[in-house]
Design an enzyme around this catalytic site. Structure first.
Site, short mmCIF file in Angstrom:
data_model
loop_
_atom_site.label_atom_id
_atom_site.label_comp_id
_atom_site.label_asym_id
_atom_site.label_seq_id
_atom_site.Cartn_x
_atom_site.Cartn_y
_atom_site.Cartn_z
N CYS A 96 -2.92 -33.25 -11.34
CA CYS A 96 -1.58 -33.43 -10.75
C CYS A 96 -1.57 -33.67 -9.25
O CYS A 96 -0.50 -33.90 -8.67
CB CYS A 96 -0.71 -32.22 -11.07
SG CYS A 96 -1.35 -30.65 -10.44
N HIS A 152 0.82 -1.22 0.00
CA HIS A 152 0.00 0.00 0.00
C HIS A 152 0.85 1.27 0.00
O HIS A 152 1.94 1.31 0.59
CB HIS A 152 -0.92 0.02 1.22
CG HIS A 152 -2.05 -0.97 1.12
ND1 HIS A 152 -3.13 -0.78 0.29
CD2 HIS A 152 -2.25 -2.16 1.74
CE1 HIS A 152 -3.96 -1.81 0.41
NE2 HIS A 152 -3.45 -2.66 1.28
N LYS A 189 -10.67 -0.91 2.76
CA LYS A 189 -10.23 -0.18 1.57
C LYS A 189 -11.08 -0.53 0.36
O LYS A 189 -10.83 -0.03 -0.74
CB LYS A 189 -8.75 -0.46 1.31
CG LYS A 189 -7.84 0.09 2.41
CD LYS A 189 -6.39 -0.21 2.13
CE LYS A 189 -5.48 0.47 3.16
NZ LYS A 189 -5.62 -0.09 4.50
N CYS A 202 -0.82 -27.40 -16.30
CA CYS A 202 -1.45 -26.07 -16.37
C CYS A 202 -0.43 -24.96 -16.07
O CYS A 202 -0.43 -23.92 -16.73
CB CYS A 202 -2.61 -25.98 -15.39
SG CYS A 202 -3.97 -27.12 -15.70
N ARG A 231 -9.21 -10.84 8.73
CA ARG A 231 -8.37 -9.78 9.26
C ARG A 231 -8.60 -9.62 10.76
O ARG A 231 -9.75 -9.60 11.20
CB ARG A 231 -8.70 -8.46 8.55
CG ARG A 231 -8.23 -8.39 7.12
CD ARG A 231 -9.05 -7.40 6.30
NE ARG A 231 -10.22 -8.03 5.72
CZ ARG A 231 -11.13 -7.40 4.98
NH1 ARG A 231 -11.02 -6.11 4.77
NH2 ARG A 231 -12.15 -8.05 4.48
N ILE A 258 -2.70 -6.83 13.74
CA ILE A 258 -2.01 -6.46 12.50
C ILE A 258 -2.90 -6.79 11.31
O ILE A 258 -2.78 -7.85 10.68
CB ILE A 258 -0.63 -7.17 12.38
CG1 ILE A 258 0.16 -7.02 13.69
CG2 ILE A 258 0.15 -6.60 11.21
CD1 ILE A 258 0.53 -5.61 14.08
#
Length: 475
Positions: free
Chosen positions: A441, A49, A250, A401, A310, A335
């Protein structure tokens, strides 16, 4: 007795571990998960950011600016992918454009110079696929993108190479304050004693603090859901596209990833800690909101949906300090965003806290550089042929892929802090991240893990204990 124990092997804990590995200290990182970067750090937007939205005088504002400035040199030293692609905060009416002016002014007051207001035509010149009813944008030139789990792995591997011990699958159930040390009680394992404890446990940070301190914290989980689109959709934009932020987040962004995909999200909804299920309602919300930015997003190219949580605290700022009534117990909690950007600066901040508590004698043999994994998909023909001649395993394709070979998968297991799970291989190599999402896979990768670790294939886990990739039904 350990000098320092860090609880939490996410981006914050691993950044601190890497910084402490510069010194002659006995440092151990413990985490409840089977791998580093299994919590918050694997499921976020991966944005470095600019910092324009943070409140002056807060740790978030200070550490965002510091972290942003050192990310270039760190990405070179530790060889994790980083692109300073810039971002646009988009306004779709005059009221929102006024808010952009406020954001620019706020950012400049914080010392951010790389901010520019753009008119409609200038915006569309930069990003032609943005909806044409855009009014203007704030161009944040110092913003960038990383792979959050690759960044975490880079710090962790380098810390490990420099002598930091990592004890994964270690669940802390209690902490005893002995006056001059702490004893960490570990579920089904021997206790660990340390002079200093650094609490970087993410969503579990309040629980650990509350074991030793009368100052109690609460962490509110806020879930953000995402859509990940394939690389065909990845070219729709070059910059990270934000909408005008709200108090809670945000907002829903549209961004390229460093690997060439397109990422959309997140929303913001209160959630129980540990609830990472995506919902139809949540995915519909981010799809609808992303259409404000760009109408022609090809949602038929969605590869996967996921969510992350968060850790919000009531102070709305990071809590990075020694507990007032628990000497040498350092909290690094709450945090949330912009924690990824701030992580390297948080590490430096923590060093300043502990420098008077323990002798910091710099190593003469500190290894600052970490060599990234070989990616066959990034090599030219001559480089590929040379590598295959040296090791034929690099010529055997496993994930068609993403063009990941057997040699890369073996390397991901044998590296410092090597992969022990299917998702561990995935984060290190990108195997299973392509169009088939592992259908083609998953079993071959599990067989390689089984062989390398000397375990039965039924014991190979996807991510956590008892998440077997291959199960056998008893008669």
């Amino acid at each position: 007795m350990k000098d320092i124990v860090i609880v939490g092997a996410g981006i914050v804990g691993c950044s601190i571990a890497r910084e402490l590995s510069r010194y002659n200290l006995n440092v151990t990182v413990i985490d409840k998960n089977q791998d580093v970067s299994e919590g918050i750090s694997k499921a976020n937007s991966g944005i470095i950011h600019g910092g324009y939205n943070e409140k002056k005088g807060t740790l978030k504002a200070k550490l965002n600016l510091e972290g942003n400035k050192i990310i270039d040199s760190l990405s070179e030293e530790l060889e994790f992918p980083f692109k300073r692609n810039g971002s646009l905060v988009l306004a779709f009416n005059e009221e929102e454009f006024k808010k952009l002016k406020t954001l620019k002014s706020n950012g400049e007051s914080l010392g951010i110079e790389e901010l520019e207001l753009l008119e409609k035509g200038e915006v569309l010149d930069l990003e032609e696929n943005i909806n044409c009813d855009v009014v203007g944008a704030l161009h944040v030139k110092n913003s960038g993108i990383v792979s959050p789990y690759e960044m975490t792995l880079a710090f962790a591997e380098n810390a490990c190479e420099n002598g930091v011990e990592f004890l994964l699958n270690h669940v802390v159930t209690d902490i005893k304050n002995n006056g001059d040390s702490y004893t960490l009680i570990i579920k089904d394992k021997d206790p660990i004693e340390a002079k200093i404890v650094i609490n970087a446990a993410g969503l579990g940070g309040a629980f650990l603090n509350n074991l030793v301190s009368e100052t109690k914290y609460e962490i509110e989980g806020v879930k953000g859901e995402y859509c990940l689109l394939d690389k065909i959709a990845g070219g729709l934009c070059k910059k990270t596209l934000f909408q005008v932020p709200s108090e809670l987040s945000k907002g829903v962004l549209v961004t390229p990833t460093v690997d060439g995909n397109l990422l959309i999200g997140p929303n913001a909804a209160p959630s129980e800690v540990g609830d990472i299920k995506t919902t139809r309602k949540g995915i519909d919300e981010i799809i609808d909101k992303s259409k404000i930015t760009m109408e022609k997003i090809p949602f038929d190219r969605v590869l996967n949906t996921f969510s992350g949580i968060r850790p919000k605290v009531k102070t709305k700022d990071f809590i990075i300090e020694e507990a007032k009534d628990a000497k040498n117990f350092i909290n690094v909690i709450g945090i949330d965003s912009p924690g990824l950007t701030c992580a390297p600066a948080i590490a430096n901040y923590v060093i300043n806290i502990i420098k008077d508590k323990i002798k910091l004698d710099k190593k003469s043999n500190f290894k600052a550089h970490r060599t990234k994994m070989i990616r066959m998909s990034e090599l030219n023909i001559e480089e590929k042929n040379k590598l295959i001649a040296e090791n034929p395993a690099y010529g055997k394709m496993i994930c068609k892929c993403e063009f990941v070979t057997e040699g890369e998968i073996i390397d991901s297991i044998r590296r410092p802090l090597g992969a022990r799970t299917l998702d561990g291989v995935k984060r290190r190599t990108r195997a299973t991240m392509g169009g088939c999402q592992g259908i083609g896979c998953m079993i071959p990768i599990s067989a390689i893990i089984s062989k390398e670790l000397g375990i039965d294939i039924s014991q190979v886990n996807k991510d956590r204990e008892n998440s077997s990739v291959v199960g056998f039904k008893e008669d």
